[in-house]
Design a protein around this motif. Structure first.
Motif, PDB file in Angstrom:
ATOM      1  N   THR A   6       0.925  -1.215   0.078  1.00  0.00           N
ATOM      2  CA  THR A   6      -0.003   0.119   0.003  1.00  0.00           C
ATOM      3  C   THR A   6       0.964   1.426  -0.034  1.00  0.00           C
ATOM      4  O   THR A   6       0.660   2.051  -0.727  1.00  0.00           O
ATOM      5  N   ASN A   9       2.231   1.722  -3.603  1.00  0.00           N
ATOM      6  CA  ASN A   9       1.568   2.431  -4.324  1.00  0.00           C
ATOM      7  C   ASN A   9       1.220   3.591  -4.084  1.00  0.00           C
ATOM      8  O   ASN A   9       0.990   4.639  -4.894  1.00  0.00           O
ATOM      9  N   TYR A  10       1.108   4.134  -2.930  1.00  0.00           N
ATOM     10  CA  TYR A  10       1.036   5.706  -2.443  1.00  0.00           C
ATOM     11  C   TYR A  10       2.302   6.302  -2.963  1.00  0.00           C
ATOM     12  O   TYR A  10       1.983   7.545  -3.688  1.00  0.00           O
ATOM     13  N   ILE A  47      -4.347   3.919  -8.045  1.00  0.00           N
ATOM     14  CA  ILE A  47      -5.507   4.058  -7.122  1.00  0.00           C
ATOM     15  C   ILE A  47      -6.412   2.755  -7.038  1.00  0.00           C
ATOM     16  O   ILE A  47      -6.923   2.375  -5.918  1.00  0.00           O
ATOM     17  N   ARG A  48      -6.555   2.168  -8.187  1.00  0.00           N
ATOM     18  CA  ARG A  48      -7.555   1.017  -8.037  1.00  0.00           C
ATOM     19  C   ARG A  48      -6.930  -0.223  -7.419  1.00  0.00           C
ATOM     20  O   ARG A  48      -7.483  -0.983  -6.428  1.00  0.00           O
ATOM     21  N   GLU A  49      -5.601  -0.209  -7.520  1.00  0.00           N
ATOM     22  CA  GLU A  49      -4.985  -1.311  -6.704  1.00  0.00           C
ATOM     23  C   GLU A  49      -4.869  -1.032  -5.473  1.00  0.00           C
ATOM     24  O   GLU A  49      -4.950  -2.001  -4.529  1.00  0.00           O
ATOM     25  N   VAL A  50      -4.838   0.088  -5.010  1.00  0.00           N
ATOM     26  CA  VAL A  50      -4.745   0.712  -3.832  1.00  0.00           C
ATOM     27  C   VAL A  50      -6.267   0.395  -2.942  1.00  0.00           C
ATOM     28  O   VAL A  50      -6.157  -0.199  -1.847  1.00  0.00           O
ATOM     29  N   GLY A  51      -7.287   0.635  -3.530  1.00  0.00           N
ATOM     30  CA  GLY A  51      -8.714   0.250  -3.269  1.00  0.00           C
ATOM     31  C   GLY A  51      -8.702  -1.145  -3.281  1.00  0.00           C
ATOM     32  O   GLY A  51      -9.620  -1.546  -2.214  1.00  0.00           O
ATOM     33  N   ALA A  52      -8.135  -1.906  -3.964  1.00  0.00           N
ATOM     34  CA  ALA A  52      -8.487  -3.439  -3.885  1.00  0.00           C
ATOM     35  C   ALA A  52      -7.627  -3.878  -2.678  1.00  0.00           C
ATOM     36  O   ALA A  52      -8.029  -4.833  -2.005  1.00  0.00           O
ATOM     37  N   LEU A  54      -7.107  -2.101   0.099  1.00  0.00           N
ATOM     38  CA  LEU A  54      -7.964  -1.972   1.140  1.00  0.00           C
ATOM     39  C   LEU A  54      -9.244  -2.614   1.064  1.00  0.00           C
ATOM     40  O   LEU A  54      -9.543  -3.177   2.632  1.00  0.00           O
ATOM     41  N   VAL A  55      -9.907  -3.179   0.369  1.00  0.00           N
ATOM     42  CA  VAL A  55     -11.050  -3.978   0.492  1.00  0.00           C
ATOM     43  C   VAL A  55     -10.492  -5.485   0.956  1.00  0.00           C
ATOM     44  O   VAL A  55     -11.283  -6.056   1.850  1.00  0.00           O
TER      45      VAL A  55
END
Length: 70
Positions: A6, A9-10, A47-52, A54-55
């Motif tokens: 994470t 990615n950030y 951003i999509r990878e970070v969201g995934a 986090l999910v």
């Protein structure tokens, strides 16, 4: 360097956003315009990878809490 996916990615998002700001400040050729589009796409994917991530973390925490009666 950070080993957490994470955080990586950030950091990548921030790097790409900086490149985007630099290109937008001086976009005079079609190639620079295309580079801006490519960077925007890379930011969206990161951003999509970070969201995934986090999910997935949320799901794992929810499963663990339910499993232990929390």
């Amino acid at each position: 360097m950070n080993s957490n996916p994470t955080q990586k990615n950030y950091a990548e998002i921030e790097r790409l956003e900086q490149l985007l700001r630099e290109l937008r400040g001086d976009a005079t050729t079609p190639r620079e315009t295309e580079a801006i589009r490519e960077i925007g796409l890379e930011i969206a994917l990161a951003i999509r990878e970070v969201g995934a991530l986090l999910v997935n973390v949320g799901s794992e925490q929810s499963y663990a809490a339910n499993r232990h009666g929390g």
